[in-house]
Enzyme design. Structure first.
Site, PDB file in Angstrom:
ATOM      1  CG  HIS A  68     -23.584  23.036  27.667  1.00 42.21           C
ATOM      2  ND1 HIS A  68     -24.408  22.105  27.070  1.00 42.21           N
ATOM      3  CD2 HIS A  68     -23.720  24.165  26.922  1.00 42.21           C
ATOM      4  CE1 HIS A  68     -24.995  22.635  26.019  1.00 42.21           C
ATOM      5  NE2 HIS A  68     -24.604  23.903  25.910  1.00 42.21           N
ATOM      6  CG  HIS A 108     -24.161  27.675  25.976  1.00 43.26           C
ATOM      7  ND1 HIS A 108     -23.653  27.050  24.866  1.00 43.26           N
ATOM      8  CD2 HIS A 108     -23.271  28.659  26.293  1.00 43.26           C
ATOM      9  CE1 HIS A 108     -22.513  27.641  24.508  1.00 43.26           C
ATOM     10  NE2 HIS A 108     -22.269  28.610  25.354  1.00 43.26           N
ATOM     11  CG  ASP A 138     -29.200  26.691  24.127  1.00 40.50           C
ATOM     12  OD1 ASP A 138     -28.220  26.858  24.860  1.00 40.50           O
ATOM     13  OD2 ASP A 138     -29.112  26.144  23.003  1.00 40.50           O
ATOM     14  CG  HIS A 139     -28.205  23.124  26.567  1.00 36.15           C
ATOM     15  ND1 HIS A 139     -28.363  21.852  26.087  1.00 36.15           N
ATOM     16  CD2 HIS A 139     -27.918  23.907  25.488  1.00 36.15           C
ATOM     17  CE1 HIS A 139     -28.173  21.849  24.769  1.00 36.15           C
ATOM     18  NE2 HIS A 139     -27.901  23.083  24.383  1.00 36.15           N
ATOM     19  CG  HIS A 166     -20.678  23.005  23.213  1.00 38.45           C
ATOM     20  ND1 HIS A 166     -21.017  23.452  21.958  1.00 38.45           N
ATOM     21  CD2 HIS A 166     -21.548  23.576  24.076  1.00 38.45           C
ATOM     22  CE1 HIS A 166     -22.052  24.252  22.042  1.00 38.45           C
ATOM     23  NE2 HIS A 166     -22.399  24.359  23.321  1.00 38.45           N
ATOM     24  CD  GLU A 180     -24.790  19.638  18.685  1.00 41.40           C
ATOM     25  OE1 GLU A 180     -25.430  20.306  17.843  1.00 41.40           O
ATOM     26  OE2 GLU A 180     -23.702  19.991  19.160  1.00 41.40           O
ATOM     27  CG  HIS A 240     -29.668  21.773  19.990  1.00 42.53           C
ATOM     28  ND1 HIS A 240     -28.851  22.505  19.161  1.00 42.53           N
ATOM     29  CD2 HIS A 240     -29.736  22.462  21.145  1.00 42.53           C
ATOM     30  CE1 HIS A 240     -28.454  23.601  19.791  1.00 42.53           C
ATOM     31  NE2 HIS A 240     -28.982  23.605  21.003  1.00 42.53           N
TER      32      HIS A 240
END
Length: 531
Positions: free
Chosen positions: A67, A69, A71-72, A155, A201, A413
């Site tokens: 996705h 975000h 941090d990904h 999410h 996660e 995570h």
């Protein structure tokens, strides 16, 4: 055969998701994120562990991004355009559409801070050209042996869990997901699969949330109380995801309560985001899809564009300011102005990673916070952390593990002590081996290897032979049955307990074969011996 997993990020921490999996000779990178709490070398994964020589094209079969975000996906542009990876990158259509907005917003923030530039706008555009977009449940054949499939993860819009199959080995990498629906997204959905490994996660590894409605009431009560007392409410949030969820909630509440206090949104990015949300309506919740023809949930009547001149203007207001976690940008600038007043409220709707102002605010009750080496802020405002995170809780994680029943589970995570607790639960309650590797650690997990075997004609004929057993019904069974049952139940029960014994024969340079036991004696030219 074994599945080798190298954790380059999100190992015993939240942030910088990046896991490299070697499965039956194919090497896949799942996510390529940055750490939001660091500005030094710890911001990006240590890519040298993939290939010391820097030959990433031969080292990786593909990259999968779950996705948008940061941090990904935050390190992807750096990895492709600076480090030189030229192979395929897979993500869903919404992720491909929205990732450039998030990456460009981050690039501008770095520029405003005067930090060293990691990548340019041109780099972002070139990186996106390498991306291959996929639909949900679309089976993609990456090459002759490697197969991938995306599943809806909730999410944020476009988030997906990814299933990977290479030969007989199968696994799922969840990325971030939510097992409960919210106002604008549905719950995660996945088929029942036969997995060797589930990488999930574990952000809220030990948390069980109360009902969504109770959390919404708590949030609305806190905001209403603050503005009724003449205070200002700062809601630090990312422009995509929680922003839309909370805007829908507040806009609806403002209408019902006939409130006239202004609600502002700070980022022009959100205008683009809402446009994309309307275009990607098929990825939203069923309720929004059902009502979209008559009303768009993303047309907010009470939410207005923010101007910086309003920061010091008198009177109450509510402000959604980017970025989330108060890690810079306008949310930090506004925090510096509003934190010293007891009338004001800072409400943090989700998880805040270590190193951000948001994390400092939620770790106790600080009266002063150092926002940088030269600036200290008096904190007299109210601080509320509310559970509006789009991550699943521990019950959701356990439900997913139970449903999929993989042979092995790996947690990423999450925070180390909480991951250890969840690991013990998975092992003790479900009997599944569970792993919690730290960053830069490699874990080797055994995988399944199936052998196709032929069957001899004699063995097949034996399989077809019935093996009847006859059993008389006893009087207790008859007495305990109803009158209708007694009339219909025969006194003699017949069952076919068909069990066939065979021997798997594996010879050099020949296909495996299942034979009947007597055939094996002929093959070996041996006589039957009985003891």
């Amino acid at each position: 055969m074994a599945i080798e997993t190298l954790v380059l990020g999100a190992g015993q921490e939240v942030g910088k998701s990046c896991v490299v999996v070697n499965i039956n000779g194919k090497r896949i990178m799942f996510d390529c994120g940055m750490h939001m709490g660091y500005t030094d070398h710890r911001r990006f994964p240590d890519f040298s562990l993939i290939s010391p020589s820097g030959n990433f094209n031969d080292a990786l079969s593909c990259i999968i991004i779950t996705h948008f975000h940061l941090d990904h996906v935050g390190a992807l542009v750096y990895f492709t355009e600076v480090c030189g990876y030229r192979g395929p990158v897979y993500m869903t259509y919404p992720t491909k559409a929205l990732s450039p907005l998030m990456l460009e917003d981050f690039r501008k923030m770095v520029d405003r801070r005067g930090e060293e530039e990691q990548f340019t706008s041109e780099h972002i555009a070139e990186c996106m050209k390498k991306v291959i977009a996929v639909d949900l449940k679309q089976t993609v054949q990456v090459d002759e042996d490697l197969q991938i499939r995306a599943y809806y993860a909730g999410h944020v819009i476009g988030a997906a869990m990814f299933y990977v199959k290479v030969g007989d080995a199968e696994m799922v990498y969840t990325g971030d997901y939510n097992m409960t629906p919210d106002r604008h997204l549905g719950a995660a959905q996945i088929d029942r699969l036969r997995l060797d490994l589930l990488i999930t996660e574990s952000t809220y590894a030990t948390t069980i949330r109360d009902s969504k409605y109770a959390r919404e009431r708590e949030f609305l009560k806190a905001v209403h109380k603050c503005v009724s007392g003449g205070g200002k409410v700062l809601i630090p949030t990312f422009a995509l995801g929680r922003a839309q969820e909370l805007c829908i909630l507040l806009d609806d509440y403002w209408e019902r309560m006939n409130l006239k206090v202004p609600i502002y949104f700070s980022s022009g990015l959100t205008i683009q985001a809402n446009m994309y949300y309307k275009m990607l309506i098929s990825w939203t919740s069923q309720k929004i899809k059902d009502t979209y023809s008559t009303h768009s949930a993303f047309d907010f009547k009470n939410v207005h564009k923010f101007d910086k001149s309003i920061i010091d203007a008198p009177g109450p207001c509510v402000l959604f300011a980017t970025p989330g976690m108060i890690r810079g940008g306008l949310s930090l600038e506004v925090f510096k102005h509003w934190a010293p007043s007891e009338k004001n409220l800072v409400t943090l709707p989700g998880y805040c990673v270590v190193g951000t102002v948001g994390h400092k605010l939620t770790s106790g009750k600080p009266t002063k916070i150092d926002t940088d080496p030269d600036t200290q802020i008096d904190v007299r405002c109210q601080i509320h952390q509310l559970a509006f995170s789009p991550h699943t809780d521990s019950k959701g994680i356990m439900d997913l593990v139970k449903f999929l029943s993989p042979k092995h589970v790996m947690l990423v995570h999450g925070e180390k002590p909480k991951m250890a607790s969840l690991k013990e639960r998975i092992h003790s309650e479900l009997g599944i081996p569970c792993y919690t590797p730290a960053n830069n650690e490699t874990v080797s997990i055994p995988s399944t290897h199936y052998v196709n075997a032929e069957a001899s004609d004699t063995f097949i004929r034996n399989c077809l032979n019935p093996n009847f057993t006859f059993q008389k019904c006893n009087s207790v069974d008859t007495c305990n049955s109803t009158l209708i049952d007694r009339n219909l139940t025969p006194e003699l029960q017949v069952e076919d307990e068909r069990v066939v014994d065979g021997v798997l024969v594996m010879e050099n340079n020949k296909k495996a074969k299942i034979v009947q036991r007597d055939e094996l004696l002929l093959m070996l030219d041996e006589k039957k011996h009985e003891v």
